[in-house]
Design an enzyme around this catalytic site. Structure first.
Site, PDB file in Angstrom:
ATOM      1  N   LYS A 123       3.373  -2.805  -3.949  1.00  0.00           N
ATOM      2  CA  LYS A 123       1.923  -2.803  -3.691  1.00  0.00           C
ATOM      3  C   LYS A 123       1.241  -1.771  -4.592  1.00  0.00           C
ATOM      4  O   LYS A 123       1.768  -0.676  -4.784  1.00  0.00           O
ATOM      5  CB  LYS A 123       1.682  -2.468  -2.216  1.00  0.00           C
ATOM      6  CG  LYS A 123       0.242  -2.559  -1.743  1.00  0.00           C
ATOM      7  CD  LYS A 123       0.141  -2.248  -0.241  1.00  0.00           C
ATOM      8  CE  LYS A 123      -1.268  -2.393   0.287  1.00  0.00           C
ATOM      9  NZ  LYS A 123      -1.357  -2.109   1.750  1.00  0.00           N
ATOM     10  N   SER A 171      -1.175  -3.390   7.942  1.00  0.00           N
ATOM     11  CA  SER A 171      -1.213  -4.013   6.623  1.00  0.00           C
ATOM     12  C   SER A 171       0.112  -4.509   6.060  1.00  0.00           C
ATOM     13  O   SER A 171       0.117  -5.186   5.033  1.00  0.00           O
ATOM     14  CB  SER A 171      -1.848  -3.060   5.613  1.00  0.00           C
ATOM     15  OG  SER A 171      -3.240  -3.089   5.744  1.00  0.00           O
ATOM     16  N   SER A 190      -3.737  -5.509   4.401  1.00  0.00           N
ATOM     17  CA  SER A 190      -4.125  -5.355   3.019  1.00  0.00           C
ATOM     18  C   SER A 190      -3.004  -5.623   2.018  1.00  0.00           C
ATOM     19  O   SER A 190      -3.263  -5.774   0.829  1.00  0.00           O
ATOM     20  CB  SER A 190      -4.664  -3.941   2.795  1.00  0.00           C
ATOM     21  OG  SER A 190      -3.634  -2.988   2.995  1.00  0.00           O
TER      22      SER A 190
END
Ligand code: GLN
Length: 466
Positions: A70, A169, A145
Site C-alpha cells: 500500500k 481499512s 482505504s
C-alpha cells in the site's frame, strides 16, 4: 498458470516445479489483462527488473516472491505518495520495518497500491490519482482505504499485499473483494515507516488469498521494533508452524448489534448459515450484546480526526514535495495545503482541529477518549464469556462508485470494524459467501494477542465456507 496463493507458490518453487520468474510472468499477464480497468497500482516494477530482484533473493526462505505494498508504507524502490498530490513523487529515505523484514525473508516489492488519500475513506474513491475498481464488478468500489491492495490480490495481479488498518481499512476492502484481511493487535507489527494517520489506531496488516498466507506474512513482520515506541515488547513468533483448523469447543459470540435488521434478508440468512457451520465444527454460538457499539463511530471520527490534524501538520510546503509559490511563508503554506489536500482530508483536519481547540477539548476529544475506554472494557467483559466474537465485516457488499456521496453514509461502511480498532484488538475478515452475487466477509475478533486462536478459527471457517 498462477499459483493460487503464496504458500502454494513457495511449495512449488521448493519442489522445483515452478520458478519465481514464472510467477512474475503470470502476475504480469494478469496485470496486462486486468489493470487497465482495475487500476490497483500507483507504481509498478518493470517485469525484467522484478525478475532480477527475485533472482537476487533466490536463496532466502521466501525465494524472491513478489509482494504488493500500500502506498502509505515507505519503500526504497518506489515513491510513497499516500495517493495525495501533496506527496506526489515523494521518495522516502528509509523503508518501513515491516517491509524491511519481509524483504530480509526474501519477498520483493512488485509495486505500490492505490488508497484513499492518507488512508481516509472506505472506497478508494478519495485517491488523488483516480479510483480503483472492484475486480468482481468494475462498476463497484473495491472498498478502502486499502482498495488497491485488495483489488490486486483479488484480480490475480498480486499473490499477497500489505494494507493498513486504522478503523477497518484492511478488513473492509478484503471483504468487498473476496480475499482475506488481517488487522493484528495494535503494536504487534511495527508502525515505523507507515505514514501516520491516527497513531493510536494505525496498524499494518496482510491482505492475502488464504488464512495461512496471512499467518505467514504476520510471522515475518511481527515482533518488537525499537524504532516504534508503541511497538509491543513481544518476540517474533511463528504463527504458521502450528497452525491447524480449530473450532471445536470454542465459544463464539454473535453481538446482536452486528446483525441489525437493516442488513437485509440475504445477509441475515448467510449469518444463519455461518452459525450452522460453526456448530457443525463443534463450536458454540453465544448470543451477545455490545450496547456501546453505536457510540464507536462518533468516538472514532473525533479521535482519528484529532490525531490526523496533528500528524498532517507536518505537510507545510517546506518539507516533502508540493510547494505552491506565493507572497510570504504563511500564504505559501496555506496555498500548498489548499492545493495539495483533497476534500476528505481537509474535512478531517478541520474536524480534528475543532475537537482539540481550547474550550471544546473536554466536550469532544476528552469525551471520545472516555467512550473509547468504555468500549475496550465492554470487549474485555465479553471475552470473559466467549473465546472470539464474529459477525459480518461490513454491512453491505461492494457498492457502486459514486453511490455514497455524503460522508456519513461512507463512514457507516466501517460500523463493524471500528469498535475493535478502538479497543486495539486483532480481527480478521475471510470470504464467507455471497450477497447480491458479490463477496461478503465474515469477521472474527479476538482478545489482545490472540492471533494464534483467531487464525486457527479462521482457517476452520475458511475450509467450511470458502
Ligand atoms: N474508513 C475509515 C476512515 O475513513 C478507516 C480508514 C482506515 O482504516 N485507514 O477513517
Amino acid at each position: 498458470m498462477l499459483p493460487r496463493n503464496l504458500t502454494e507458490a513457495l511449495r512449488l518453487i521448493r519442489a522445483e516445479a515452478l520458478s519465481p520468474a514464472e510467477v512474475v510472468d503470470a502476475l504480469f499477464r494478469a496485470i496486462a489483462e486486468r489493470e487497465p480497468v482495475v487500476r490497483a497500482f500507483l507504481a509498478l516494477a518493470d517485469k525484467e527488473e522484478l525478475k532480477a530482484w527475485a533472482h537476487a533473493a533466490r536463496d532466502k526462505p521466501l525465494r524472491g516472491l513478489p509482494l504488493a505494498v500500500k502506498d502509505n508504507i515507505c519503500t526504497l524502490e518506489f515513491p510513497t505518495t499516500c495517493a495525495s498530490r501533496l506527496l506526489e513523487g515523494y521518495r522516502s529515505p528509509f523503508e518501513a520495518t515491516a517491509v524491511a523484514r519481509l524483504k530480509a525473508a526474501g519477498l520483493v516489492v512488485q509495486g505500490k497500491t492505490n488508497l484513499d488519500e492518507f488512508a481516509m475513506g472506505s472506497s478508494t474513491e478519495n485517491s488523488a490519482f483516480g479510483p480503483t475498481r472492484n475486480p468482481w464488478d468494475p462498476t463497484r468500489v473495491p472498498g478502502g482505504s486499502s482498495g488497491g491492495s485488495a483489488a490486486a490480490v483479488a484480480a490475480g495481479e498480486a499473490l499477497a499485499a500489505l494494507g493498513s488498518d486504522t478503523g477497518g481499512s484492511v478488513r473492509q476492502p478484503a471483504a468487498l473483494c473476496g480475499v482475506v484481511g488481517l488487522r493484528p493487535t495494535y503494536g504487534l507489527v511495527s508502525r515505523y515507516g507507515l505514514v501516520a494517520f491516527a497513531s493510536s489506531l494505525d496498524t499494518i496488516g496482510p491482505i492475502t488469498r488464504t488464512v495461512r498466507d496471512a499467518a505467514l506474512l504476520l510471522s515475518l513482520m511481527a515482533g518488537h521494533d525499537p524504532k516504534d515506541s508503541t511497538s509491543l515488547p513481544v518476540p517474533p513468533q511463528d504463527y504458521c508452524a502450528d497452525l491447524r483448523p480449530a473450532l471445536a469447543g470454542f465459544r463464539l459470540g454473535l453481538p446482536r448489534e452486528y446483525t441489525p435488521r437493516e442488513l437485509g434478508p440475504e445477509a441475515l440468512s448467510l449469518v444463519d448459515r455461518w452459525c450452522a457451520a460453526i456448530e457443525g465444527l463443534g463450536g458454540e454460538v453465544v448470543p451477545l450484546s455490545l450496547p456501546l457499539t453505536e457510540y464507536a463511530l462518533p468516538a472514532y471520527y473525533l479521535i482519528a480526526s484529532a490525531e490526523a490534524s496533528a500528524n498532517l501538520a507536518r505537510y507545510d510546503g517546506v518539507r516533502y514535495t508540493l510547494r505552491v509559490p506565493a507572497q510570504g511563508v504563511r500564504e505559501m503554506i496555506a496555498q500548498s495545503r489548499a492545493l495539495g489536500f483533497g476534500p476528505e482530508v481537509k474535512r478531517r483536519i478541520a474536524l480534528g482541529t475543532f475537537a482539540l481547540s481550547a474550550g471544546y477539548y473536554d466536550q469532544y476529544y476528552g469525551k471520545a477518549q472516555r467512550v473509547r475506554t468504555l468500549i475496550a472494557r465492554e470487549f474485555d467483559e465479553a471475552f470473559a464469556k466467549v473465546d472470539l466474537i464474529f459477525g459480518p465485516t461490513s454491512p453491505t457488499p461492494a457498492f457502486r462508485l459514486g453511490e455514497k456521496a455524503d460522508p456519513l453514509s461512507m463512514y457507516l461502511s466501517d460500523l463493524f470494524t471500528i469498535p475493535s480498532a478502538l479497543a486495539g484488538l486483532p480481527a480478521i475478515s475471510i470470504p464467507a459467501g455471497k450477497v447480491d452475487g458479490l463477496p461478503f466477509g465474515l469477521q472474527l475478533i479476538g482478545p489482545r494477542l490472540s492471533e494464534p486462536k483467531l487464525l486457527a478459527a479462521a482457517l476452520a471457517l475458511e475450509e467450511a465456507l470458502g
